[in-house]
Design a protein around this motif. Structure first.
Motif, PDB file in Angstrom:
ATOM      1  N   GLU A 141       0.826  -1.208   0.000  1.00 62.15           N
ATOM      2  CA  GLU A 141       0.000   0.000   0.000  1.00 62.15           C
ATOM      3  C   GLU A 141       0.862   1.261   0.000  1.00 62.15           C
ATOM      4  O   GLU A 141       0.502   2.277  -0.608  1.00 62.15           O
ATOM      5  CB  GLU A 141      -0.926  -0.006   1.218  1.00 62.15           C
ATOM      6  CG  GLU A 141      -2.051  -1.035   1.124  1.00 62.15           C
ATOM      7  CD  GLU A 141      -2.833  -1.157   2.417  1.00 62.15           C
ATOM      8  OE1 GLU A 141      -2.554  -0.380   3.354  1.00 62.15           O
ATOM      9  OE2 GLU A 141      -3.709  -2.034   2.490  1.00 62.15           O
TER      10      GLU A 141
ATOM     11  N   VAL B 246       1.957   2.356  -3.543  1.00 64.84           N
ATOM     12  CA  VAL B 246       0.961   2.818  -4.515  1.00 64.84           C
ATOM     13  C   VAL B 246       1.117   4.289  -4.877  1.00 64.84           C
ATOM     14  O   VAL B 246       1.205   4.632  -6.080  1.00 64.84           O
ATOM     15  CB  VAL B 246      -0.464   2.516  -4.007  1.00 64.84           C
ATOM     16  CG1 VAL B 246      -1.503   3.197  -4.899  1.00 64.84           C
ATOM     17  CG2 VAL B 246      -0.695   1.015  -3.967  1.00 64.84           C
ATOM     18  N   PRO B 247       1.176   5.222  -3.901  1.00 64.48           N
ATOM     19  CA  PRO B 247       1.285   6.636  -4.309  1.00 64.48           C
ATOM     20  C   PRO B 247       2.560   6.947  -5.079  1.00 64.48           C
ATOM     21  O   PRO B 247       2.552   7.808  -5.970  1.00 64.48           O
ATOM     22  CB  PRO B 247       1.231   7.391  -2.968  1.00 64.48           C
ATOM     23  CG  PRO B 247       1.557   6.386  -1.913  1.00 64.48           C
ATOM     24  CD  PRO B 247       1.071   5.087  -2.439  1.00 64.48           C
TER      25      PRO B 247
ATOM     26  N   LEU C 174       4.194   4.792  -7.086  1.00 62.84           N
ATOM     27  CA  LEU C 174       4.018   4.237  -8.433  1.00 62.84           C
ATOM     28  C   LEU C 174       3.088   5.120  -9.262  1.00 62.84           C
ATOM     29  O   LEU C 174       3.331   5.344 -10.456  1.00 62.84           O
ATOM     30  CB  LEU C 174       3.466   2.818  -8.344  1.00 62.84           C
ATOM     31  CG  LEU C 174       4.420   1.770  -7.743  1.00 62.84           C
ATOM     32  CD1 LEU C 174       3.688   0.452  -7.519  1.00 62.84           C
ATOM     33  CD2 LEU C 174       5.624   1.570  -8.656  1.00 62.84           C
ATOM     34  N   GLU C 175       2.029   5.625  -8.632  1.00 59.42           N
ATOM     35  CA  GLU C 175       1.100   6.499  -9.352  1.00 59.42           C
ATOM     36  C   GLU C 175       1.758   7.806  -9.756  1.00 59.42           C
ATOM     37  O   GLU C 175       1.380   8.426 -10.751  1.00 59.42           O
ATOM     38  CB  GLU C 175      -0.128   6.773  -8.480  1.00 59.42           C
ATOM     39  CG  GLU C 175      -1.021   5.549  -8.290  1.00 59.42           C
ATOM     40  CD  GLU C 175      -2.187   5.816  -7.364  1.00 59.42           C
ATOM     41  OE1 GLU C 175      -2.157   6.857  -6.659  1.00 59.42           O
ATOM     42  OE2 GLU C 175      -3.127   4.995  -7.336  1.00 59.42           O
ATOM     43  N   ALA C 176       2.773   8.207  -8.974  1.00 56.12           N
ATOM     44  CA  ALA C 176       3.506   9.440  -9.302  1.00 56.12           C
ATOM     45  C   ALA C 176       4.635   9.190 -10.301  1.00 56.12           C
ATOM     46  O   ALA C 176       5.364  10.102 -10.667  1.00 56.12           O
ATOM     47  CB  ALA C 176       4.075  10.053  -8.027  1.00 56.12           C
ATOM     48  N   GLY C 177       4.775   7.941 -10.740  1.00 52.60           N
ATOM     49  CA  GLY C 177       5.780   7.629 -11.744  1.00 52.60           C
ATOM     50  C   GLY C 177       7.170   7.370 -11.206  1.00 52.60           C
ATOM     51  O   GLY C 177       8.147   7.344 -11.979  1.00 52.60           O
TER      52      GLY C 177
END
Length: 517
Positions: free
Chosen positions: A13, A16-17, A19-22
């Protein structure tokens, strides 16, 4: 220094942030893995160039970490072979390995065609040859999301390779097929080293899996993990140096804590001497010897600073050496209605769990630490659960049984053994690093009980004299118990018997208080 262990889902968890931010987390992980692999090869062979590296590649992201790391090793001159074990693997990682010159063997056999004797895949001989002659193997088969139990064609390959293995094996994130089962363990993956990413996974700290993980490297890839979400804390001597409760400059003997010790009997007077000596040497401001005058006479002969008169105490140790009931009852009466911390060891453990619930007894509303070994915990749990629990069963899962005992009793449970585990009622566990073999000697448990009583008295007095007057939480008491184990370990490295260990405590605590190494 202290390392926290987290459930795998907490780490996933936290990714996740990012990975979402690249953020390229895999690139960070692969780079660290390649560096550790290169260091391993350089240590074993003197160089990376010319070494043979084999990757067992599964379908997930841990295979991607291994494949990108293998590509980096190939660019440094290693001969790399990739064995793909499923119909697909991490595509980008595999492409990077191919571009760097890696050989690829497809070994995705139909599990229905595999047998217990070995896989039916025609590339079996080639895959086995590459594994056997590899200087280093990277296990990227299954990660934390994989189900336990390898497919038969992979299990057959691992079993066939095991007797002929000569190189080292590094597990990527977690060893594949990590299991607590001992059946067939010799034919499962045993890593020399495990490189895990983001945070230490809780399944890696169970004492039962150390034979499969080897040394563990935790690689920081930038996750913002909250220690409050950790389920375990690992302590080493660095934590002892920073966390030992040193006396305050403006302190006095009462603010340093008064430890009460009810230990020893006519039959076992030595236990009273050992427990009291270790409490004296633990750094408490005062020690009261409670109970038998005969035991007190032995103690005063060695430690004239020990007080035998009744009075205030900040923590009590009771049980070592089976004190007689006539001395036990007055101490219980004095503790009733208070919240003074209590450490219960040896014969005192029979008092725990006698009532229907711990809250029904004088033990309930206070910090309570019990210190059983496996046989003592087995007797306690047999009584609480109404079934026969053996010491052997405790030894097969020390962490799980300690947690269950803490939940049932409401006490902090310090289960003694080579891998001492400390479980708090809130589910948090503390795992101090193992001590030396010299601690396996008669009376060493009495010495540990005295150290625990001394540190608990110090902490209790500090709380009482503190301006905010806040009591410690159960996991904080558990951590303090872990520091006591580390002190005990350090003393055990300077002696070979219990009386020597008790005396060596003075040297260890003196060094901690006065800032020596």
């Amino acid at each position: 220094m202290s390392v926290f262990a987290y459930p795998s889902e907490v780490i996933r968890e936290a990714e996740v942030p990012l990975l979402e931010a690249g953020v390229a987390l895999m690139a960070r992980a692969a780079r660290a893995l390649a560096n550790i692999a290169g260091e391993t090869l350089a240590t074993d062979r003197g160089r990376v160039t010319g070494s043979r590296v084999c990757v067992l590649a599964g379908p997930g992201n841990n295979a991607g970490d291994a494949l990108f790391a293998a590509a980096a090793l190939a660019r440094r001159g290693a001969a790399v072979t990739i064995i793909t074990l499923f119909e697909h693997t991490h595509a980008e990682g595999l492409a990077a390995a191919r571009r760097s010159g890696a050989q690829v063997i497809a070994f995705a056999a139909d599990p229905a065609e595999a047998t217990a004797a070995g896989p039916a895949d025609p590339d079996h001989a080639e895959a086995l040859r590459e594994l056997t002659r590899a200087d280093l193997v990277l296990d990227g088969i299954l990660g934390t999301g994989g189900r336990r139990g390898l497919p038969e064609h992979i299990a057959g390959l691992i079993a066939a390779w095991a007797p002929h293995r000569r190189g080292r094996l590094i597990a990527v994130d977690v060893p594949s097929d990590l299991s607590f089962e001992t059946t067939g363990a010799e034919q499962r993956i045993h890593a020399d080293r495990t490189v895990t990413f983001g945070g230490l996974k809780a399944e890696l700290v169970d004492p039962r899996v150390s034979a499969f993980t080897g040394a563990i490297d935790v690689i920081d890839i930038g996750l913002d993990l909250d220690p409050e979400l950790a389920t375990a804390e690992l302590l080493d001597e660095g934590d002892l140096v920073t966390g030992f409760p040193r006396p305050a400059d403006d302190g006095h003997k009462y603010s340093r804590g008064i430890a009460g010790v009810l230990a020893g009997s006519e039959e076992y007077p030595g236990a009273g001497v050992l427990t009291t000596t270790s409490a004296v040497n633990s750094g408490a401001g005062m020690v009261r010897c409670l109970g038998s005058a005969a035991v007190a006479e032995f103690v005063i002969g060695l430690h004239p600073e020990v007080v035998t008169a009744s009075g205030r105490v900040d923590a009590v140790v009771l049980g070592p050496g089976d004190p007689e009931p006539e001395f036990l009852q007055p101490v219980i009466d004095a503790l009733t209605g208070t919240t003074i911390p209590v450490v219960i060891d040896a014969g005192g453990l029979d008092m725990v769990g006698r009532a229907e619930t711990m809250a029904d007894t004088w033990l309930g509303d206070r910090p309570l630490l019990i210190t059983p070994h496996a046989a003592e915990l087995a007797r306690l749990l047999s009584r609480l659960l109404g079934e026969i629990i053996t010491a052997g069963r405790i030894g097969q899962d020390p962490l799980g049984w300690a947690r269950q005992a803490a939940e049932l009793t409401g006490a902090i449970v310090l289960l003694k053994g080579h891998h001492t585990v400390i479980a708090a009622p809130d589910g948090h566990t503390v795992l101090p690093e193992p001590g030396p073999a010299s601690l396996a000697t008669a009376g060493a448990g009495d010495v540990l009980a005295g150290v625990l009583g001394g540190l608990f008295a110090i902490a209790s007095a500090r709380s009482r004299y503190s301006s905010d007057d806040r009591s410690l939480l159960s996991h904080q008491w558990a951590r303090l118990a872990g520091l006591a184990v580390l002190i005990h370990n350090a003393a055990g490295r300077r002696a070979i018997n219990a009386s020597g260990i008790a005396d060596a405590l003075a040297e260890v605590v003196d060094a901690l208080i006065h800032g020596q190494d």
